[in-house]
Design a protein around this motif. Structure first.
Motif, mmCIF file in Angstrom:
data_model
loop_
_atom_site.group_PDB
_atom_site.id
_atom_site.type_symbol
_atom_site.label_atom_id
_atom_site.label_comp_id
_atom_site.label_asym_id
_atom_site.label_seq_id
_atom_site.Cartn_x
_atom_site.Cartn_y
_atom_site.Cartn_z
ATOM 1 N N MET A 29 -30.089 14.666 43.541
ATOM 2 C CA MET A 29 -30.974 14.077 44.537
ATOM 3 C C MET A 29 -30.862 12.551 44.555
ATOM 4 S SD MET A 29 -32.072 16.653 46.022
ATOM 5 C CE MET A 29 -30.513 17.414 45.531
ATOM 6 N N ILE A 30 -30.593 11.952 43.399
ATOM 7 C CA ILE A 30 -30.303 10.517 43.380
ATOM 8 C C ILE A 30 -29.061 10.245 44.226
ATOM 9 C CG2 ILE A 30 -29.617 8.573 41.941
ATOM 10 C CD1 ILE A 30 -31.227 9.727 39.673
ATOM 11 N N SER A 31 -28.047 11.062 44.020
ATOM 12 C CA SER A 31 -26.803 10.895 44.780
ATOM 13 C C SER A 31 -27.050 11.071 46.273
ATOM 14 C CB SER A 31 -25.753 11.905 44.301
ATOM 15 O OG SER A 31 -25.517 11.775 42.922
ATOM 16 N N MET A 32 -27.825 12.072 46.643
ATOM 17 C CA MET A 32 -28.103 12.309 48.058
ATOM 18 C C MET A 32 -28.810 11.109 48.679
ATOM 19 S SD MET A 32 -30.409 15.277 49.897
ATOM 20 C CE MET A 32 -29.254 16.590 49.515
ATOM 21 N N MET B 283 -21.649 16.744 50.088
ATOM 22 C CA MET B 283 -22.832 16.849 49.247
ATOM 23 C C MET B 283 -22.990 18.262 48.688
ATOM 24 S SD MET B 283 -24.368 14.069 48.642
ATOM 25 C CE MET B 283 -25.653 14.996 47.794
ATOM 26 N N PHE B 284 -22.817 19.275 49.548
ATOM 27 C CA PHE B 284 -23.013 20.653 49.100
ATOM 28 C C PHE B 284 -21.933 21.080 48.110
ATOM 29 C CE2 PHE B 284 -25.767 21.056 52.872
ATOM 30 C CZ PHE B 284 -26.848 21.700 52.287
ATOM 31 N N LEU B 285 -20.737 20.480 48.196
ATOM 32 C CA LEU B 285 -19.636 20.869 47.318
ATOM 33 C C LEU B 285 -19.493 19.950 46.113
ATOM 34 C CD1 LEU B 285 -16.942 21.687 50.025
ATOM 35 C CD2 LEU B 285 -18.162 23.334 48.579
ATOM 36 N N SER B 286 -20.475 19.074 45.882
ATOM 37 C CA SER B 286 -20.382 18.128 44.772
ATOM 38 C C SER B 286 -21.047 18.615 43.497
ATOM 39 C CB SER B 286 -21.027 16.797 45.192
ATOM 40 O OG SER B 286 -22.423 16.965 45.388
ATOM 41 N N GLY B 287 -21.711 19.769 43.549
ATOM 42 C CA GLY B 287 -22.469 20.221 42.393
ATOM 43 C C GLY B 287 -23.845 19.596 42.315
ATOM 44 N N ALA B 288 -24.299 18.961 43.390
ATOM 45 C CA ALA B 288 -25.619 18.332 43.384
ATOM 46 C C ALA B 288 -26.729 19.369 43.324
ATOM 47 C CB ALA B 288 -25.788 17.451 44.631
ATOM 48 N N MET B 289 -26.489 20.565 43.863
ATOM 49 C CA MET B 289 -27.546 21.561 43.975
ATOM 50 C C MET B 289 -27.258 22.841 43.208
ATOM 51 S SD MET B 289 -28.279 21.040 48.031
ATOM 52 C CE MET B 289 -28.368 19.381 48.708
ATOM 53 N N ASP C 12 -21.250 14.001 38.957
ATOM 54 C CA ASP C 12 -21.120 14.476 37.585
ATOM 55 C C ASP C 12 -21.432 13.393 36.539
ATOM 56 O OD1 ASP C 12 -20.294 16.753 35.807
ATOM 57 O OD2 ASP C 12 -18.838 15.265 35.154
ATOM 58 N N PRO C 13 -20.971 12.138 36.696
ATOM 59 C CA PRO C 13 -21.352 11.127 35.694
ATOM 60 C C PRO C 13 -22.856 10.905 35.600
ATOM 61 C CG PRO C 13 -19.461 10.371 36.955
ATOM 62 C CD PRO C 13 -19.961 11.610 37.636
ATOM 63 N N MET C 14 -23.564 11.003 36.722
ATOM 64 C CA MET C 14 -25.019 10.857 36.674
ATOM 65 C C MET C 14 -25.651 12.011 35.905
ATOM 66 S SD MET C 14 -25.998 9.484 40.497
ATOM 67 C CE MET C 14 -25.006 8.230 41.312
ATOM 68 N N ARG C 15 -25.133 13.212 36.129
ATOM 69 C CA ARG C 15 -25.674 14.359 35.407
ATOM 70 C C ARG C 15 -25.339 14.269 33.917
ATOM 71 N NH1 ARG C 15 -24.622 18.318 38.813
ATOM 72 N NH2 ARG C 15 -26.773 18.200 39.567
ATOM 73 N N GLU C 16 -24.146 13.816 33.588
ATOM 74 C CA GLU C 16 -23.776 13.627 32.182
ATOM 75 C C GLU C 16 -24.719 12.629 31.520
ATOM 76 O OE1 GLU C 16 -21.524 15.021 30.311
ATOM 77 O OE2 GLU C 16 -20.167 16.071 31.691
#
Length: 284
Positions: free
Chosen positions: A79-82, A195-201, A225-229
């Protein structure tokens, strides 16, 4: 009596003029954003709804599969990325607005390089997007993410990098657009699949091969992915849940390190910046 012509001297282009142009364009983007409160609120509605409404609903379905982890915590980096990506694209789209009202022509005839205008636009879009993303960062405690100083600084830097790249992409698209309707239609067609194919959701683990391929070739995957890491590095999550929710990105048997992911995003941003400059040099 003869009249004497008055000469007009146009100052020569210099690095100082270009730096001042970058500063002016950056300042203008920030003023435009701060004075448009409706835009600020509208850019927050979608990610907040996804995080707290969709995240809560999906979390109730998968609670048994990921014990001890709130699904909203998983969705938080996405959601940060979005937020950052949508804000950056709207900032880039203001070029089309400037063209419609004639302000872009005034900038293009100024005695500065068009590269300076593009750099100022990209920096302005990145700064504005990060400012919007800070609001989502401030909601970290509501989804179980700690307010660790190291995490916040890391997220801010990664947000800026992603926002700069997306703004450069948006400027490249907007350089030849004649009206806002065309730009926003193209923006939706480009951004939503990324966005949908980035693993955001959804997690990137155990995907079908065709979907895994789409996520790997999607450049936004390497921004999310770096934000999630970074977020999961500051969480106490069971190993089974961590491997499911935060598997990282793999190229066959190679686990892509975060440094390489950020390097890919930075490299793409640099290439898009060069393309945007070339497009502007072709523009009227």
């Amino acid at each position: 009596m003869a009249t004497e012509a008055i000469g007009v001297r146009v100052p020569a282009r210099s690095a100082g003029h270009d730096l001042r142009a970058v500063k002016i364009v950056l300042h203008r983007e920030m003023l435009r954003f701060v004075n448009d409160r409706t835009r600020m609120l509208s850019m927050l509605v979608q990610p907040v709804l996804w995080l707290f409404v969709m995240g809560t609903g999906l979390g109730s379905l998968v609670r048994g599969s990921i014990p001890g982890v709130d699904y909203r915590t998983f969705m938080y980096p996405g959601m940060i990325s979005m937020t950052v990506i949508m804000t950056a694209m709207f900032s880039a789209g203001s070029i089309v607005w400037d063209r419609e009202f004639g302000f872009l022509r005034e900038m293009l005839v100024a005695p500065v390089s068009r590269g300076a205008i593009v750099i100022g636009k990209c920096l302005g879009g990145a700064v504005v997007a990060v400012g919007q993303g800070i609001i989502i960062v401030a909601m970290a405690g509501l989804v179980g993410v700690p307010y660790a100083p190291g995490l916040i600084v890391t997220l801010l830097l990664e947000m800026f990098l992603a926002a700069f790249t997306i703004t450069a992409f948006g400027v490249t698209l907007a350089a030849r657009m004649k009206n806002m309707q065309t730009f926003f239609g193209l923006m939706q067609m480009a951004i939503m699949p990324m966005m949908f194919l980035s693993g955001a959701m959804f997690p990137l683990a155990n995907l079908p091969s065709w979907l895994h391929l789409l996520t790997v070739v999607n450049p936004m995957t390497y921004a999310v992915d770096p934000m999630r890491e970074a977020v999961f590095a500051h969480l106490d999550v069971p190993s089974a849940a961590a491997s499911m929710l935060n598997p990282g990105v793999r190229w066959f048997d190679f686990q892509v390190p975060v440094g390489l992911e950020l390097g890919l995003v930075a490299g793409l941003g640099f290439v898009l910046l060069l393309v945007a400059v070339m497009e502007f040099r072709k523009a009227e």
